[in-house]
Design an enzyme around this catalytic site. Structure first.
Site, PDB file in Angstrom:
ATOM      1  CG  HIS A   1     -34.894  17.765  38.632  1.00  0.00           C
ATOM      2  ND1 HIS A   1     -36.111  17.172  38.884  1.00  0.00           N
ATOM      3  CD2 HIS A   1     -34.757  18.743  39.553  1.00  0.00           C
ATOM      4  CE1 HIS A   1     -36.674  17.756  39.926  1.00  0.00           C
ATOM      5  NE2 HIS A   1     -35.873  18.717  40.354  1.00  0.00           N
TER       6      HIS A   1
ATOM      7  CG  ASP B   1     -37.064  14.158  37.583  1.00  0.00           C
ATOM      8  OD1 ASP B   1     -35.822  14.086  37.575  1.00  0.00           O
ATOM      9  OD2 ASP B   1     -37.674  15.147  38.031  1.00  0.00           O
TER      10      ASP B   1
ATOM     11  N   GLY C   1     -36.036  22.914  46.617  1.00  0.00           N
ATOM     12  CA  GLY C   1     -35.373  22.136  47.656  1.00  0.00           C
ATOM     13  C   GLY C   1     -36.167  20.918  48.070  1.00  0.00           C
ATOM     14  CG  ASN C   2     -40.211  20.673  49.521  1.00  0.00           C
ATOM     15  OD1 ASN C   2     -40.419  21.874  49.691  1.00  0.00           O
ATOM     16  ND2 ASN C   2     -40.323  19.780  50.495  1.00  0.00           N
ATOM     17  CB  SER C   3     -36.852  18.448  43.627  1.00  0.00           C
ATOM     18  OG  SER C   3     -37.625  19.398  42.952  1.00  0.00           O
TER      19      SER C   3
END
Length: 221
Positions: free
Chosen positions: A21, A51, A123-125
């Protein structure tokens, strides 16, 4: 539009992992390393159902994280989450494993998440989840929160799932899964009850008659 996410280097010759994503519909992907070097990245493949996305940059001799055994994780184990929350720069947060095998959340098609209380924010994804020895045991991918910011309920894709996906992304650019041609199935005490088949699918072509079985059981009841 610009979107920020995190990633993890998994080979010295420039292969990186992030969330699917994070790179969805991206016209251009730029990877910034911790030493501030920037590279244009190629999307080698992605699997939206888990994902996971695989990127490649033209670089060599990079420090790569070794994979750990996520199947050996236990509730209470210490973990570290690394990422770039809110675009402020590389950040490390610490927590413990709150649960394993977490599913039924409606986040991905295939869910077997590691739940932690390590602080994860936008932002950590795509950033790595490490064990206490610095091994990659998951990829941070989602949070449960009413505000959109960390509430101490974070989810990571287990490294064991990622390790199965990556070889197919390298070879095919996508994950090829077997299709049984079953559209609807229920779990019962006796096993799985097939309630609906995909018309013309592999199961129907093999002679399986799921709907007929359902009608016969209803009459017997």
């Amino acid at each position: 539009e610009r979107s920020l996410g995190s990633g993890v280097i998994v080979s010295p010759d420039g292969y990186l992992l992030t969330n699917s994503h994070v790179v969805d519909d991206a016209a251009e992907i730029t990877v910034t390393l911790s030493d501030k070097r920037e590279f244009k990245a190629r999307l080698m493949g992605k699997d939206p159902q888990t994902d996971v996305a695989l990127l490649k940059i033209d670089a060599h001799g990079l420090p790569a994280l070794p994979f750990g055994d996520s199947a050996k994780l236990r509730v209470g184990d210490v973990v570290l989450a690394i990422g770039d929350p809110f675009g402020i720069g590389q950040t490390v947060t610490m927590g413990i494993v709150s649960a394993t095998g977490r599913g039924g959340l409606g986040i991905e098609d295939y869910e077997d998440f590691i739940q932690t209380d390590a602080a994860i924010n936008p932002g950590n994804s795509g950033g790595p989840l490490l064990d206490s020895r610095g091994r990659l045991i998951g990829m941070n991918t989602a949070i449960a929160s009413r505000t959109g910011q960390s509430a101490g309920v974070s989810f990571a894709i287990p490294a064991s799932h990622i390790a199965r996906v990556v070889p197919q992304l390298i070879a095919n650019g996508r994950v090829i899964r077997p299709d049984a041609g079953i559209a609807r199935v229920y779990q019962t005490e006796q096993g799985l009850l097939v309630a609906q088949l995909v018309p013309g699918g592999p199961a129907e072509q093999a002679g399986l008659q799921g709907p007929k079985v359902v009608r016969e059981r209803r009459r017997q009841g």
